[in-house]
Design a protein around this motif. Structure first.
Motif, mmCIF file in Angstrom:
data_model
loop_
_atom_site.group_PDB
_atom_site.id
_atom_site.type_symbol
_atom_site.label_atom_id
_atom_site.label_comp_id
_atom_site.label_asym_id
_atom_site.label_seq_id
_atom_site.Cartn_x
_atom_site.Cartn_y
_atom_site.Cartn_z
ATOM 1 N N LYS A 187 0.833 -1.203 0.000
ATOM 2 C CA LYS A 187 0.000 0.000 0.000
ATOM 3 C C LYS A 187 0.869 1.254 0.000
ATOM 4 O O LYS A 187 0.585 2.211 -0.735
ATOM 5 C CB LYS A 187 -0.927 -0.001 1.216
ATOM 6 C CG LYS A 187 -1.832 1.200 1.276
ATOM 7 C CD LYS A 187 -2.743 1.170 2.475
ATOM 8 C CE LYS A 187 -3.641 2.384 2.498
ATOM 9 N NZ LYS A 187 -4.474 2.410 3.706
ATOM 10 N N ALA A 188 1.919 1.246 0.793
ATOM 11 C CA ALA A 188 2.817 2.396 0.827
ATOM 12 C C ALA A 188 3.483 2.599 -0.539
ATOM 13 O O ALA A 188 3.627 3.736 -1.006
ATOM 14 C CB ALA A 188 3.880 2.194 1.911
ATOM 15 N N ARG B 113 2.209 1.744 -3.448
ATOM 16 C CA ARG B 113 1.183 2.275 -4.354
ATOM 17 C C ARG B 113 0.985 3.773 -4.130
ATOM 18 O O ARG B 113 0.853 4.548 -5.084
ATOM 19 C CB ARG B 113 -0.142 1.542 -4.149
ATOM 20 C CG ARG B 113 -0.237 0.234 -4.867
ATOM 21 C CD ARG B 113 -1.673 -0.261 -4.933
ATOM 22 N NE ARG B 113 -2.344 -0.247 -3.630
ATOM 23 C CZ ARG B 113 -2.313 -1.259 -2.757
ATOM 24 N NH1 ARG B 113 -1.642 -2.356 -3.031
ATOM 25 N NH2 ARG B 113 -2.950 -1.171 -1.616
ATOM 26 N N LEU B 114 0.965 4.190 -2.872
ATOM 27 C CA LEU B 114 0.789 5.612 -2.572
ATOM 28 C C LEU B 114 1.978 6.434 -3.053
ATOM 29 O O LEU B 114 1.796 7.536 -3.599
ATOM 30 C CB LEU B 114 0.578 5.809 -1.066
ATOM 31 C CG LEU B 114 -0.739 5.258 -0.507
ATOM 32 C CD1 LEU B 114 -0.757 5.368 1.009
ATOM 33 C CD2 LEU B 114 -1.914 5.980 -1.124
ATOM 34 N N ARG B 115 3.192 5.917 -2.871
ATOM 35 C CA ARG B 115 4.375 6.632 -3.378
ATOM 36 C C ARG B 115 4.333 6.754 -4.892
ATOM 37 O O ARG B 115 4.649 7.807 -5.453
ATOM 38 C CB ARG B 115 5.660 5.903 -2.959
ATOM 39 C CG ARG B 115 6.068 6.166 -1.526
ATOM 40 C CD ARG B 115 7.492 5.701 -1.262
ATOM 41 N NE ARG B 115 7.697 4.301 -1.617
ATOM 42 C CZ ARG B 115 7.487 3.269 -0.807
ATOM 43 N NH1 ARG B 115 7.062 3.474 0.425
ATOM 44 N NH2 ARG B 115 7.710 2.037 -1.212
ATOM 45 N N HIS B 116 3.949 5.676 -5.559
ATOM 46 C CA HIS B 116 3.865 5.705 -7.021
ATOM 47 C C HIS B 116 2.813 6.718 -7.486
ATOM 48 O O HIS B 116 3.052 7.485 -8.423
ATOM 49 C CB HIS B 116 3.533 4.306 -7.552
ATOM 50 C CG HIS B 116 3.440 4.262 -9.032
ATOM 51 N ND1 HIS B 116 4.539 4.378 -9.846
ATOM 52 C CD2 HIS B 116 2.371 4.136 -9.847
ATOM 53 C CE1 HIS B 116 4.145 4.314 -11.110
ATOM 54 N NE2 HIS B 116 2.841 4.160 -11.132
ATOM 55 N N ALA B 117 1.662 6.738 -6.799
ATOM 56 C CA ALA B 117 0.609 7.687 -7.158
ATOM 57 C C ALA B 117 1.093 9.124 -6.965
ATOM 58 O O ALA B 117 0.812 10.007 -7.795
ATOM 59 C CB ALA B 117 -0.643 7.432 -6.322
ATOM 60 N N MET B 118 1.840 9.382 -5.899
ATOM 61 C CA MET B 118 2.361 10.727 -5.653
ATOM 62 C C MET B 118 3.365 11.117 -6.742
ATOM 63 O O MET B 118 3.343 12.242 -7.247
ATOM 64 C CB MET B 118 3.036 10.781 -4.272
ATOM 65 C CG MET B 118 3.542 12.164 -3.910
ATOM 66 S SD MET B 118 2.252 13.405 -3.841
ATOM 67 C CE MET B 118 1.394 12.899 -2.364
ATOM 68 N N ARG C 209 1.408 12.049 -9.800
ATOM 69 C CA ARG C 209 0.715 13.343 -9.686
ATOM 70 C C ARG C 209 1.678 14.498 -9.854
ATOM 71 O O ARG C 209 1.296 15.545 -10.371
ATOM 72 C CB ARG C 209 0.021 13.439 -8.327
ATOM 73 C CG ARG C 209 -1.311 12.752 -8.278
ATOM 74 C CD ARG C 209 -2.104 13.208 -7.070
ATOM 75 N NE ARG C 209 -1.422 12.889 -5.824
ATOM 76 C CZ ARG C 209 -1.682 11.817 -5.080
ATOM 77 N NH1 ARG C 209 -2.616 10.963 -5.437
ATOM 78 N NH2 ARG C 209 -1.026 11.599 -3.964
#
Length: 70
Positions: free
Chosen positions: A55-56, A58-63, A66
């Motif tokens: 999950k972490a 995925r969140l880093r990749h999304a950031m 963006r």
């Protein structure tokens, strides 16, 4: 132990695969596809085993996506 004369011993030959360098594009693509399937399977297994880390990631990749400028 007797002293060995290294000039008399045959040098080890490097390991050569049969047909190395004569791979066709189809064989190379087939091996690459197999590798990518196994890589995806390994990533999926890791994500199931370590859901918090996945999950972490995925969140880093999304950031990163963006904040990326085209």
């Amino acid at each position: 132990m007797p002293d060995r004369d290294f000039h008399d011993t045959p040098s080890p030959q490097p390991h050569e695969e049969p047909g190395a360098g004569t791979d066709t594009d189809a064989e190379r693509r087939r091996r690459r596809a197999q590798f990518l399937r196994e890589l995806a399977e390994a990533r999926a297994l890791r994500d199931r085993v370590q859901p918090r880390r996945a999950k972490a990631a995925r969140l880093r990749h999304a950031m990163r996506m963006r904040t990326f400028r085209w």
